[in-house]
Write a protein that holds these residues in place. Structure first.
Motif, PDB file in Angstrom:
ATOM      1  N   ILE A   1       0.850  -1.185   0.000  1.00  0.00           N
ATOM      2  CA  ILE A   1       0.000   0.000   0.000  1.00  0.00           C
ATOM      3  C   ILE A   1       0.890   1.241   0.000  1.00  0.00           C
ATOM      4  CG2 ILE A   1      -1.875   1.213   1.170  1.00  0.00           C
ATOM      5  CD1 ILE A   1      -2.554  -1.627   0.199  1.00  0.00           C
ATOM      6  N   ARG A   2       0.616   2.136  -0.890  1.00  0.00           N
ATOM      7  CA  ARG A   2       1.425   3.357  -0.953  1.00  0.00           C
ATOM      8  C   ARG A   2       1.083   4.289   0.201  1.00  0.00           C
ATOM      9  NH1 ARG A   2       1.747   5.108  -7.387  1.00  0.00           N
ATOM     10  NH2 ARG A   2       2.401   3.061  -8.179  1.00  0.00           N
ATOM     11  N   PRO A   3       2.088   4.862   0.850  1.00  0.00           N
ATOM     12  CA  PRO A   3       1.840   5.781   1.969  1.00  0.00           C
ATOM     13  C   PRO A   3       1.432   7.165   1.466  1.00  0.00           C
ATOM     14  CG  PRO A   3       4.190   5.629   1.553  1.00  0.00           C
ATOM     15  CD  PRO A   3       3.529   4.665   0.592  1.00  0.00           C
ATOM     16  N   GLN A  18     -10.035  12.384  -2.735  1.00  0.00           N
ATOM     17  CA  GLN A  18      -9.736  13.617  -3.464  1.00  0.00           C
ATOM     18  C   GLN A  18      -8.630  13.399  -4.489  1.00  0.00           C
ATOM     19  OE1 GLN A  18     -11.438  16.623  -3.369  1.00  0.00           O
ATOM     20  NE2 GLN A  18     -10.178  16.864  -5.205  1.00  0.00           N
ATOM     21  N   ARG A  19      -7.649  12.603  -4.146  1.00  0.00           N
ATOM     22  CA  ARG A  19      -6.570  12.327  -5.109  1.00  0.00           C
ATOM     23  C   ARG A  19      -7.107  11.567  -6.318  1.00  0.00           C
ATOM     24  NH1 ARG A  19      -1.639  12.875  -6.591  1.00  0.00           N
ATOM     25  NH2 ARG A  19      -0.344  11.145  -7.314  1.00  0.00           N
ATOM     26  N   GLN A  20      -7.989  10.608  -6.075  1.00  0.00           N
ATOM     27  CA  GLN A  20      -8.584   9.880  -7.198  1.00  0.00           C
ATOM     28  C   GLN A  20      -9.426  10.812  -8.069  1.00  0.00           C
ATOM     29  OE1 GLN A  20      -7.619   6.673  -7.822  1.00  0.00           O
ATOM     30  NE2 GLN A  20      -6.301   7.097  -6.068  1.00  0.00           N
ATOM     31  N   LEU A  21     -10.139  11.726  -7.440  1.00  0.00           N
ATOM     32  CA  LEU A  21     -10.957  12.682  -8.196  1.00  0.00           C
ATOM     33  C   LEU A  21     -10.098  13.625  -9.027  1.00  0.00           C
ATOM     34  CD1 LEU A  21     -13.717  13.575  -5.579  1.00  0.00           C
ATOM     35  CD2 LEU A  21     -14.022  12.295  -7.706  1.00  0.00           C
ATOM     36  N   ASN A  22      -8.883  13.896  -8.562  1.00  0.00           N
ATOM     37  CA  ASN A  22      -7.986  14.757  -9.339  1.00  0.00           C
ATOM     38  C   ASN A  22      -7.737  14.177 -10.726  1.00  0.00           C
ATOM     39  OD1 ASN A  22      -7.761  16.547  -7.221  1.00  0.00           O
ATOM     40  ND2 ASN A  22      -5.814  15.737  -6.482  1.00  0.00           N
ATOM     41  N   LYS A  23      -7.714  12.837 -10.824  1.00  0.00           N
ATOM     42  CA  LYS A  23      -7.550  12.194 -12.130  1.00  0.00           C
ATOM     43  C   LYS A  23      -8.883  12.109 -12.871  1.00  0.00           C
ATOM     44  CE  LYS A  23      -5.897   8.012 -14.456  1.00  0.00           C
ATOM     45  NZ  LYS A  23      -5.209   6.710 -14.306  1.00  0.00           N
ATOM     46  N   THR A  24      -9.909  11.642 -12.150  1.00  0.00           N
ATOM     47  CA  THR A  24     -11.203  11.410 -12.797  1.00  0.00           C
ATOM     48  C   THR A  24     -11.811  12.689 -13.353  1.00  0.00           C
ATOM     49  OG1 THR A  24     -11.571   9.585 -11.254  1.00  0.00           O
ATOM     50  CG2 THR A  24     -13.487  10.397 -12.441  1.00  0.00           C
ATOM     51  N   VAL A  56      -8.777  -1.417 -12.406  1.00  0.00           N
ATOM     52  CA  VAL A  56      -8.345  -0.375 -11.466  1.00  0.00           C
ATOM     53  C   VAL A  56      -8.018  -0.951 -10.086  1.00  0.00           C
ATOM     54  CG1 VAL A  56      -9.614   1.449 -12.664  1.00  0.00           C
ATOM     55  CG2 VAL A  56     -10.725   0.200 -10.798  1.00  0.00           C
ATOM     56  N   PHE A  57      -7.658  -2.221 -10.018  1.00  0.00           N
ATOM     57  CA  PHE A  57      -7.287  -2.788  -8.717  1.00  0.00           C
ATOM     58  C   PHE A  57      -6.197  -1.967  -8.046  1.00  0.00           C
ATOM     59  CE2 PHE A  57      -4.536  -5.456  -6.106  1.00  0.00           C
ATOM     60  CZ  PHE A  57      -5.446  -5.990  -5.199  1.00  0.00           C
ATOM     61  N   ASP A  58      -5.265  -1.446  -8.841  1.00  0.00           N
ATOM     62  CA  ASP A  58      -4.153  -0.673  -8.285  1.00  0.00           C
ATOM     63  C   ASP A  58      -4.607   0.625  -7.634  1.00  0.00           C
ATOM     64  OD1 ASP A  58      -4.595  -0.151 -11.216  1.00  0.00           O
ATOM     65  OD2 ASP A  58      -3.275   1.543 -10.786  1.00  0.00           O
ATOM     66  N   HIS A  59      -5.840   1.053  -7.886  1.00  0.00           N
ATOM     67  CA  HIS A  59      -6.355   2.283  -7.279  1.00  0.00           C
ATOM     68  C   HIS A  59      -7.052   2.027  -5.942  1.00  0.00           C
ATOM     69  CE1 HIS A  59      -5.664   5.206 -10.588  1.00  0.00           C
ATOM     70  NE2 HIS A  59      -5.629   4.095 -11.299  1.00  0.00           N
ATOM     71  N   ALA A  60      -7.126   0.777  -5.522  1.00  0.00           N
ATOM     72  CA  ALA A  60      -7.803   0.439  -4.268  1.00  0.00           C
ATOM     73  C   ALA A  60      -6.877   0.709  -3.077  1.00  0.00           C
ATOM     74  CB  ALA A  60      -8.240  -1.016  -4.267  1.00  0.00           C
ATOM     75  N   LEU A  61      -7.309   1.566  -2.178  1.00  0.00           N
ATOM     76  CA  LEU A  61      -6.548   1.812  -0.952  1.00  0.00           C
ATOM     77  C   LEU A  61      -6.691   0.628  -0.002  1.00  0.00           C
ATOM     78  CD1 LEU A  61      -4.838   3.798   0.721  1.00  0.00           C
ATOM     79  CD2 LEU A  61      -6.988   4.742   1.609  1.00  0.00           C
ATOM     80  N   TYR A  62      -7.842  -0.010  -0.038  1.00  0.00           N
ATOM     81  CA  TYR A  62      -8.119  -1.185   0.786  1.00  0.00           C
ATOM     82  C   TYR A  62      -8.437  -2.356  -0.136  1.00  0.00           C
ATOM     83  CZ  TYR A  62      -8.728   2.529   4.230  1.00  0.00           C
ATOM     84  OH  TYR A  62      -8.538   3.627   5.015  1.00  0.00           O
ATOM     85  N   PRO A  63      -7.419  -3.061  -0.641  1.00  0.00           N
ATOM     86  CA  PRO A  63      -7.656  -4.175  -1.563  1.00  0.00           C
ATOM     87  C   PRO A  63      -8.581  -5.243  -1.004  1.00  0.00           C
ATOM     88  CG  PRO A  63      -5.332  -3.571  -1.561  1.00  0.00           C
ATOM     89  CD  PRO A  63      -5.976  -2.812  -0.436  1.00  0.00           C
ATOM     90  N   ASP A  64      -8.542  -5.465   0.319  1.00  0.00           N
ATOM     91  CA  ASP A  64      -9.425  -6.471   0.915  1.00  0.00           C
ATOM     92  C   ASP A  64     -10.885  -6.067   0.764  1.00  0.00           C
ATOM     93  OD1 ASP A  64      -8.952  -4.339   2.611  1.00  0.00           O
ATOM     94  OD2 ASP A  64      -8.846  -5.542   4.436  1.00  0.00           O
ATOM     95  N   LYS A  65     -11.184  -4.799   0.977  1.00  0.00           N
ATOM     96  CA  LYS A  65     -12.563  -4.334   0.804  1.00  0.00           C
ATOM     97  C   LYS A  65     -12.970  -4.389  -0.668  1.00  0.00           C
ATOM     98  CE  LYS A  65     -13.760  -1.359   4.678  1.00  0.00           C
ATOM     99  NZ  LYS A  65     -14.380  -0.060   5.018  1.00  0.00           N
ATOM    100  N   PHE A  66     -12.064  -4.025  -1.544  1.00  0.00           N
ATOM    101  CA  PHE A  66     -12.314  -4.069  -2.981  1.00  0.00           C
ATOM    102  C   PHE A  66     -12.773  -5.471  -3.390  1.00  0.00           C
ATOM    103  CE2 PHE A  66     -10.876  -4.819  -7.336  1.00  0.00           C
ATOM    104  CZ  PHE A  66     -11.239  -3.657  -8.011  1.00  0.00           C
ATOM    105  N   VAL A  67     -12.038  -6.488  -2.938  1.00  0.00           N
ATOM    106  CA  VAL A  67     -12.351  -7.871  -3.302  1.00  0.00           C
ATOM    107  C   VAL A  67     -13.590  -8.362  -2.564  1.00  0.00           C
ATOM    108  CG1 VAL A  67     -11.524 -10.255  -3.222  1.00  0.00           C
ATOM    109  CG2 VAL A  67      -9.983  -8.417  -3.941  1.00  0.00           C
ATOM    110  N   MET A  68     -13.744  -8.014  -1.300  1.00  0.00           N
ATOM    111  CA  MET A  68     -14.925  -8.439  -0.547  1.00  0.00           C
ATOM    112  C   MET A  68     -16.207  -7.956  -1.204  1.00  0.00           C
ATOM    113  SD  MET A  68     -13.693  -7.925   3.425  1.00  0.00           S
ATOM    114  CE  MET A  68     -15.336  -8.237   4.075  1.00  0.00           C
ATOM    115  N   GLU A  69     -16.183  -6.738  -1.735  1.00  0.00           N
ATOM    116  CA  GLU A  69     -17.371  -6.197  -2.398  1.00  0.00           C
ATOM    117  C   GLU A  69     -17.659  -6.919  -3.713  1.00  0.00           C
ATOM    118  OE1 GLU A  69     -19.703  -3.139  -1.309  1.00  0.00           O
ATOM    119  OE2 GLU A  69     -19.172  -4.873  -0.081  1.00  0.00           O
ATOM    120  N   ASP A  71       0.464   3.649 -12.308  1.00  0.00           N
ATOM    121  CA  ASP A  71       0.565   5.108 -12.478  1.00  0.00           C
ATOM    122  C   ASP A  71       0.611   5.861 -11.154  1.00  0.00           C
ATOM    123  OD1 ASP A  71      -2.025   5.751 -11.516  1.00  0.00           O
ATOM    124  OD2 ASP A  71      -2.914   5.475 -13.478  1.00  0.00           O
ATOM    125  N   LYS A  72       0.796   7.175 -11.245  1.00  0.00           N
ATOM    126  CA  LYS A  72       1.026   7.994 -10.049  1.00  0.00           C
ATOM    127  C   LYS A  72      -0.211   8.114  -9.163  1.00  0.00           C
ATOM    128  CE  LYS A  72       0.066  12.469 -12.268  1.00  0.00           C
ATOM    129  NZ  LYS A  72       0.624  13.809 -12.553  1.00  0.00           N
TER     130      LYS A  72
END
Length: 257
Positions: free
Chosen positions: A56-58, A68-74, A170-183, A205-206
């Motif tokens: 997980i990236r700090p 907000q960071r994700q919205l900066n791209k979207t 967009v798996f790489d955009h998940a801050l909580y991969p466990d929640k991403f997969v659980m959903e 990507d960044k």
């Protein structure tokens, strides 16, 4: 003369009070600086699914800061223009080839109810419709009607066991991969298929929130599914396709996070 003498004690007491309160003010300032340098941690009830092959990236002081960071791209006007003009047909054609291959492998059919996760402006949704999967929709933080509705992939806005097929790159955009997969596993029907396009051989990507270095963490995260296919692909910077099928007799009793 008497007026001057009466003012002297008052001034003296004023200086003493300043001297006594100055250390307290300095102490408060130090605490403020420390809080600014070390932002509050993420909520303690959320476990980051981190391992040697999934990092997980700090840098996110809160979930709102991550969003907000994700919205900066979207919401980037240049990117959205590119997605809906120059990239539109090109990406639809590439996605359509991926989905046609999945249909040939019996992992997708025209009768499938399909979801695209993190679909931006919906090229993958349009591709599904063009190959015959008409009951398809996407979710993203910013909707793009009629192809994409608003939704956070950490908490999908759908009932349990809604979809036969879910796709995401967009798996790489998940801050909580466990929640991403659980959903995904919560909203997939038993026997349903999930297809992920991920980057293994290079850094994402960044705007990515995690880095994945093998498929092993995915296998561990998909607790109620089996990996049925892995292959190399060329998918807009993503190099690996991983396919999971949810266990047919899976009990969907795990509570929604």
């Amino acid at each position: 003369m008497k007026a001057t003498q009466s003012k002297s004690p008052i001034f003296k007491y004023f200086l003493i009070s300043i001297f006594l309160t100055l250390p307290l003010l300095l102490l408060l300032l130090l605490f403020s600086l420390k809080a600014a340098v070390h932002p509050p941690p993420l909520p303690q009830n959320v476990a980051l699914a981190e391992s040697e092959d999934l990092r997980i990236r700090p840098g996110y002081s809160s979930y709102d800061a991550y969003i907000q960071r994700q919205l900066n791209k979207t919401l980037n006007p240049k990117l959205r223009t590119t997605w809906t003009t120059r990239d539109w047909d090109r990406k639809i054609q590439v996605f359509a080839k991926f989905f046609d291959d999945l249909k040939r492998k019996k992992l997708l059919s025209n009768e499938s109810k399909a979801l695209c996760i993190g679909a931006r402006v919906g090229q993958e949704v349009e591709a599904l419709k063009r190959v015959g999967v008409s009951d398809s929709v996407g979710i993203d933080l910013v909707p793009y009607p009629p192809l994409v509705i608003e939704g956070d992939f950490h908490r999908q806005p759908f009932d349990d066991e809604t979809f036969d097929f879910e796709f995401s790159n967009v798996f790489d955009h998940a801050l909580y991969p466990d929640k991403f997969v659980m959903e995904i596993e919560r909203t997939l029907k038993p026997g349903g298929v999930c297809v992920l396009h991920v980057a293994l051989s290079k850094r994402a990507d960044k705007y990515s929130a995690n880095d994945l270095f093998s498929v092993k963490p995915l296998v561990k995260l998909f607790k109620r599914s089996e990996m049925v296919r892995v292959r190399k692909v060329d998918g807009f910077g993503l190099d690996t396709e991983v396919v999971f099928r949810k266990n047919a007799k899976s009990l969907n009793a795990i509570q929604r996070p």
